[in-house]
Design a protein around this motif. Structure first.
Motif, PDB file in Angstrom:
ATOM      1  N   LYS A   5       0.850  -1.189   0.000  1.00 25.72           N
ATOM      2  CA  LYS A   5       0.000   0.000   0.000  1.00 25.72           C
ATOM      3  C   LYS A   5       0.885   1.238   0.000  1.00 25.72           C
ATOM      4  N   LYS A   6       0.616   2.144  -0.933  1.00 25.00           N
ATOM      5  CA  LYS A   6       1.387   3.377  -1.007  1.00 25.00           C
ATOM      6  C   LYS A   6       0.484   4.523  -1.433  1.00 25.00           C
ATOM      7  N   LEU A   7       0.665   5.657  -0.788  1.00 20.73           N
ATOM      8  CA  LEU A   7      -0.085   6.853  -1.153  1.00 20.73           C
ATOM      9  C   LEU A   7       0.914   7.977  -1.413  1.00 20.73           C
ATOM     10  N   ARG A   8       0.909   8.471  -2.629  1.00 18.64           N
ATOM     11  CA  ARG A   8       1.800   9.576  -2.990  1.00 18.64           C
ATOM     12  C   ARG A   8       1.343  10.850  -2.300  1.00 18.64           C
ATOM     13  N   ASP A   9       2.280  11.785  -2.127  1.00 17.36           N
ATOM     14  CA  ASP A   9       1.895  13.097  -1.622  1.00 17.36           C
ATOM     15  C   ASP A   9       1.055  13.813  -2.675  1.00 17.36           C
ATOM     16  N   VAL A  10       1.648  14.054  -3.836  1.00 19.25           N
ATOM     17  CA  VAL A  10       0.933  14.665  -4.958  1.00 19.25           C
ATOM     18  C   VAL A  10       1.382  13.964  -6.230  1.00 19.25           C
ATOM     19  N   GLN A  11       0.432  13.466  -7.004  1.00 19.37           N
ATOM     20  CA  GLN A  11       0.773  12.777  -8.243  1.00 19.37           C
ATOM     21  C   GLN A  11      -0.220  13.159  -9.330  1.00 19.37           C
ATOM     22  N   LYS A  12       0.310  13.424 -10.523  1.00 15.96           N
ATOM     23  CA  LYS A  12      -0.532  13.814 -11.653  1.00 15.96           C
ATOM     24  C   LYS A  12       0.008  13.164 -12.924  1.00 15.96           C
ATOM     25  N   ALA A  13      -0.890  12.997 -13.885  1.00 11.39           N
ATOM     26  CA  ALA A  13      -0.503  12.529 -15.209  1.00 11.39           C
ATOM     27  C   ALA A  13      -0.550  13.713 -16.155  1.00 11.39           C
ATOM     28  N   CYS A  14       0.290  13.661 -17.178  1.00 15.36           N
ATOM     29  CA  CYS A  14       0.330  14.777 -18.119  1.00 15.36           C
ATOM     30  C   CYS A  14       0.517  14.253 -19.532  1.00 15.36           C
ATOM     31  N   GLY A  15      -0.265  14.792 -20.459  1.00 10.24           N
ATOM     32  CA  GLY A  15      -0.113  14.434 -21.853  1.00 10.24           C
ATOM     33  C   GLY A  15       1.036  15.195 -22.487  1.00 10.24           C
ATOM     34  N   LEU A  16       1.801  14.518 -23.310  1.00  4.97           N
ATOM     35  CA  LEU A  16       2.929  15.133 -24.016  1.00  4.97           C
ATOM     36  C   LEU A  16       2.860  14.746 -25.493  1.00  4.97           C
ATOM     37  N   ASP A  17       3.243  15.663 -26.338  1.00  2.99           N
ATOM     38  CA  ASP A  17       3.285  15.403 -27.785  1.00  2.99           C
ATOM     39  C   ASP A  17       1.956  14.888 -28.316  1.00  2.99           C
TER      40      ASP A  17
END
Length: 337
Positions: A70-82
């Motif tokens: 079990k892991k919870l990130r502090d802040v995580q986001k996905a980003c589209g590129l190209d």
């Protein structure tokens, strides 16, 4: 007598407030653009997608029994590129104090993210029944499948800005000398540490620029802070409101957080010089109060022990008081000048 430093400012940022600020797409994108891409706007705030869900993975252990991670990130986001929808996964882990196991901790975070991607692919292929070879059935992935890259930054915003922890996995290993020539066979894992000493503040467009500038200065001494504010007073006397709020949370400036309107300028910004001047005055008052309480405690001890001669000498001789403070275990407190 050795001069004790007055506790001028409390730089105890609250983690929840920091994470909330980092969750702002503009600030989050600016952090990665300023650190990873040297100020070039590669990450677009409008293309960021929240991914900070709690991850729970069940994987087979060596003994055949399932292991749950079990892991919870502090802040995580996905980003589209190209032009892609989800080109990269970005994560920021805030750290107020040094963590001596951080490379392993980040290695595990990233491993969980990559494993989750693999399991999602396997689940999709099993559902679609599109695995065509024995190797694909074994791995649960098709040969052309690719994972999204993960970049994790460790944002260190502690008061003294002195990181004496490991910078990679190899720094944590007790490596026998016999293995030194072959240590390249031991996989390493670097830590992407971000702090005021290794970034260029001019690379940032949001208030992160001022945050890193001020953290770098305050890690030195009060004279450096005063000199810095004098040199940059034109900018700091009317700082953009949103930038000021970011500074207020990262550096825990009470006036900004509790009564920012008191330093609002006619142009609608914040007078940061006034805010830090008040923090120093409040720190001096607190330092004086601590010194008075310490002196009062010493006098009570001396009076209780009937050490009248020491009581009289301590009231006049600051150097002698230092000796007595240590004798009575009071020397850990800081004294006013």
């Amino acid at each position: 007598m050795k001069k004790q430093r007055i506790p001028e400012v409390s730089w105890n940022a609250k983690d929840g407030e920091i994470y909330e600020r980092l969750s702002d797409n503009e600030v989050f994108a600016d952090l990665f653009n300023g650190v990873v891409f040297q100020g070039e706007e590669i990450i677009k705030p409008e293309y960021l997608e929240e991914m900070n869900e709690k991850k729970q993975l069940k994987i087979p252990g060596r003994d055949g029994q399932p292991v749950v991670i079990k892991k919870l990130r502090d802040v995580q986001k996905a980003c589209g590129l190209d032009g892609s929808l989800l080109g990269i996964m970005l994560a920021a882990e805030g750290q107020r104090t040094v963590h001596y196991g951080m490379p392993v901790r980040h290695m595990l975070y990233d491993a969980v993210d990559y494993t989750k991607q693999m399991l999602d692919l396997e689940k999709k292929h099993r559902r679609d029944r599109d695995l065509s070879s024995g190797a694909e059935f074994l791995s649960g992935m098709r040969r052309e499948d690719r994972l999204r890259p993960v970049i994790t930054l460790a944002l260190f915003y502690g008061e003294d800005q002195l990181w004496d922890g490991p910078m990679c996995l190899h720094d944590m290993l007790e490596l026998p000398k016999a293995l030194e020539p072959w240590k390249t066979y031991i996989p390493n894992y670097p830590l992407n540490l971000v702090y005021s000493g290794n970034v260029c503040p001019e690379n940032f467009r949001t208030g992160l620029r001022e945050v890193f500038e001020l953290l770098r200065v305050v890690a030195k001494d009060k004279d450096s802070m005063e000199a810095f504010l004098r040199e940059n007073q034109e900018r700091y006397r009317n700082l953009d409101w949103k930038k000021g709020e970011l500074i207020g949370d990262f550096l825990d400036v009470p006036l900004i957080k509790d009564n920012a309107d008191a330093i609002r300028t006619e142009e609608g910004g914040m007078n940061m010089c006034t805010a830090f001047q008040q923090m120093r005055r409040e720190g001096e008052v607190e330092g004086k109060r601590m010194g008075e309480e310490k002196l009062s405690s010493l006098m009570q001890f001396l009076f209780h022990d009937n050490r009248i001669e020491d009581l009289q000498k301590a009231s006049l001789d600051a150097g002698y008081r230092e000796v007595l403070y240590k004798e009575y275990g009071l020397d850990h407190e800081e004294l006013p000048d």
